[in-house]
Design an enzyme around this catalytic site. Structure first.
Site, PDB file in Angstrom:
ATOM      1  N   GLY A  90       0.776  -1.239   0.000  1.00  0.00           N
ATOM      2  CA  GLY A  90       0.000   0.000   0.000  1.00  0.00           C
ATOM      3  C   GLY A  90       0.804   1.284   0.000  1.00  0.00           C
ATOM      4  O   GLY A  90       0.315   2.306   0.458  1.00  0.00           O
ATOM      5  N   SER A  91       2.032   1.257  -0.569  1.00  0.00           N
ATOM      6  CA  SER A  91       2.800   2.511  -0.548  1.00  0.00           C
ATOM      7  C   SER A  91       2.153   3.565  -1.463  1.00  0.00           C
ATOM      8  O   SER A  91       2.201   4.766  -1.166  1.00  0.00           O
ATOM      9  CB  SER A  91       4.256   2.271  -0.937  1.00  0.00           C
ATOM     10  OG  SER A  91       4.373   1.906  -2.282  1.00  0.00           O
ATOM     11  N   LYS A  95      -5.939  -8.338  -9.318  1.00  0.00           N
ATOM     12  CA  LYS A  95      -7.116  -9.153  -9.611  1.00  0.00           C
ATOM     13  C   LYS A  95      -7.753  -8.702 -10.909  1.00  0.00           C
ATOM     14  O   LYS A  95      -7.728  -7.518 -11.259  1.00  0.00           O
ATOM     15  CB  LYS A  95      -8.159  -9.013  -8.482  1.00  0.00           C
ATOM     16  CG  LYS A  95      -7.900  -9.924  -7.322  1.00  0.00           C
ATOM     17  CD  LYS A  95      -8.309 -11.344  -7.623  1.00  0.00           C
ATOM     18  CE  LYS A  95      -7.539 -12.322  -6.766  1.00  0.00           C
ATOM     19  NZ  LYS A  95      -7.586 -13.682  -7.197  1.00  0.00           N
ATOM     20  N   ASN A 110      -5.164   3.284 -12.950  1.00  0.00           N
ATOM     21  CA  ASN A 110      -4.197   2.279 -12.498  1.00  0.00           C
ATOM     22  C   ASN A 110      -2.786   2.855 -12.565  1.00  0.00           C
ATOM     23  O   ASN A 110      -2.510   3.740 -13.370  1.00  0.00           O
ATOM     24  CB  ASN A 110      -4.293   1.042 -13.409  1.00  0.00           C
ATOM     25  CG  ASN A 110      -3.376  -0.077 -12.959  1.00  0.00           C
ATOM     26  OD1 ASN A 110      -3.259  -0.371 -11.770  1.00  0.00           O
ATOM     27  ND2 ASN A 110      -2.695  -0.720 -13.911  1.00  0.00           N
ATOM     28  N   HIS A 165       1.162   1.603 -13.186  1.00  0.00           N
ATOM     29  CA  HIS A 165       1.938   0.456 -13.678  1.00  0.00           C
ATOM     30  C   HIS A 165       3.427   0.794 -13.592  1.00  0.00           C
ATOM     31  O   HIS A 165       3.829   1.894 -13.985  1.00  0.00           O
ATOM     32  CB  HIS A 165       1.539   0.153 -15.127  1.00  0.00           C
ATOM     33  CG  HIS A 165       2.219  -1.057 -15.667  1.00  0.00           C
ATOM     34  ND1 HIS A 165       1.807  -2.339 -15.335  1.00  0.00           N
ATOM     35  CD2 HIS A 165       3.290  -1.201 -16.484  1.00  0.00           C
ATOM     36  CE1 HIS A 165       2.602  -3.217 -15.942  1.00  0.00           C
ATOM     37  NE2 HIS A 165       3.511  -2.548 -16.642  1.00  0.00           N
ATOM     38  N   ASP A 168      -3.645  -3.214 -19.042  1.00  0.00           N
ATOM     39  CA  ASP A 168      -2.611  -2.182 -19.227  1.00  0.00           C
ATOM     40  C   ASP A 168      -2.730  -1.456 -20.568  1.00  0.00           C
ATOM     41  O   ASP A 168      -1.714  -1.121 -21.190  1.00  0.00           O
ATOM     42  CB  ASP A 168      -1.208  -2.814 -19.101  1.00  0.00           C
ATOM     43  CG  ASP A 168      -0.977  -3.408 -17.727  1.00  0.00           C
ATOM     44  OD1 ASP A 168      -1.522  -2.867 -16.746  1.00  0.00           O
ATOM     45  OD2 ASP A 168      -0.254  -4.421 -17.629  1.00  0.00           O
TER      46      ASP A 168
HETATM   47  C1  GRF Z   1       3.307  -0.818  -7.606  1.00  0.00           C
HETATM   48  O1  GRF Z   1       4.583  -1.074  -8.110  1.00  0.00           O
HETATM   49  C2  GRF Z   1       2.338  -0.536  -8.728  1.00  0.00           C
HETATM   50  O2  GRF Z   1       2.937   0.037  -9.843  1.00  0.00           O
HETATM   51  C3  GRF Z   1       1.818  -1.886  -9.091  1.00  0.00           C
HETATM   52  O3  GRF Z   1       1.761  -2.586  -7.866  1.00  0.00           O
HETATM   53  C4  GRF Z   1       2.715  -2.053  -6.953  1.00  0.00           C
HETATM   54  C5  GRF Z   1       1.968  -1.723  -5.698  1.00  0.00           C
HETATM   55  O4  GRF Z   1       2.827  -1.276  -4.668  1.00  0.00           O
HETATM   56  N1  GRF Z   1       0.565  -1.800  -9.809  1.00  0.00           N
HETATM   57  P1  GRF Z   1       2.226  -0.661  -3.363  1.00  0.00           P
HETATM   58  O5  GRF Z   1       1.308  -1.713  -2.728  1.00  0.00           O
HETATM   59  O6  GRF Z   1       1.451   0.565  -3.717  1.00  0.00           O
HETATM   60  O7  GRF Z   1       3.384  -0.362  -2.485  1.00  0.00           O
END
Ligand code: GRF
Length: 209
Positions: free
Chosen positions: A14-15, A93, A109, A111, A152
């Site tokens: 969840g960063s 998911k 989203n 990526h 994507d």
């Molecule tokens: C991130 O690298 C994002 O680009 C990808 O999943 C990862 C999630 O990281 N879709 P976090 O849980 O937000 O730290």
């Protein structure tokens, strides 16, 4: 346009979720996080949301007979919290067309690569950075894009590149990319908050202020 009421879907640490909350707290993002839903009971993001006073729900795909039923429940929860915009912040998911069409051009989203390279099914997490390193790319980066029915693929809102160094590992590259993810995700979202995004022919045009 009414204020962004965010529903966040996340599966992991969840960063990016934290970066969104921080941007709101600092007054850089005009939005409200209404609910966080995770498909993983043990996801760090669930406890972080709870600590931050954000309603957090765990919804396991295994408790539903079909993807459709699962996503119908997601929509039900989002409606309960009057969500009008959805963020995928590391959500691993499948989304049904029904869910995607319920929020047309309203699902964003992030990526960890420069799309359309290194995207598509199976391209997530360490697999992305591994592929970038294997190709000997000199740059990588992050992409914020709208979600459509192809993985994507939806209109790109913002991208930022980072250098790839010869001694990079998946971990060092992932960390460099993650930094720019945290930078551009809130900025991209603020463009929606300011109603500055127009979609034409699968391209996002950013209107001047
Ligand atoms: C991130 O690298 C994002 O680009 C990808 O999943 C990862 C999630 O990281 N879709 P976090 O849980 O937000 O730290």
């Amino acid at each position: 346009m009414s204020k962004l009421r965010l529903g966040v879907l996340a599966s992991g640490r969840g960063s990016n979720f934290k970066a969104i909350l921080a941007a709101i707290q600092r007054g850089r993002l005009d939005a409200e996080v209404c609910v966080l839903i995770s498909n993983k009971n043990s996801a760090g993001v669930l406890s972080y949301a709870t600590q931050s006073g954000i309603p957090a729900e765990y919804l396991s795909r295994n408790n539903f007979a079909s993807h459709q039923e699962h996503d119908a429940e997601l929509v039900k929860i989002f409606n309960k919290y009057r969500v009008n915009f959805v963020l995928l912040a590391g959500y691993l998911k499948f989304l049904t067309p029904e869910l995607i069409n319920y929020y047309p051009n309203r699902i964003l989203n992030i990526h960890p690569a420069l799309l359309p390279s290194f995207g598509g099914e199976g391209m997530y997490g360490v697999h992305v950075h591994n592929a970038v390193l294997k190709h000997g790319c000199k740059i990588s980066g992050a992409t914020v894009h709208l979600v459509d029915e192809i993985y994507d693929h939806g209109p790109i809102i913002l991208q930022k590149s980072v250098p790839v160094f010869e001694n990079d590992t998946e971990e060092t590259l992932a960390a460099r990319v993650l930094k720019v993810e945290h930078e551009i995700f809130p900025i991209a979202l603020q463009l929606f908050a300011e109603n500055r995004i127009r979609i034409h022919d699968n391209r996002a045009l950013i209107c001047k202020k």
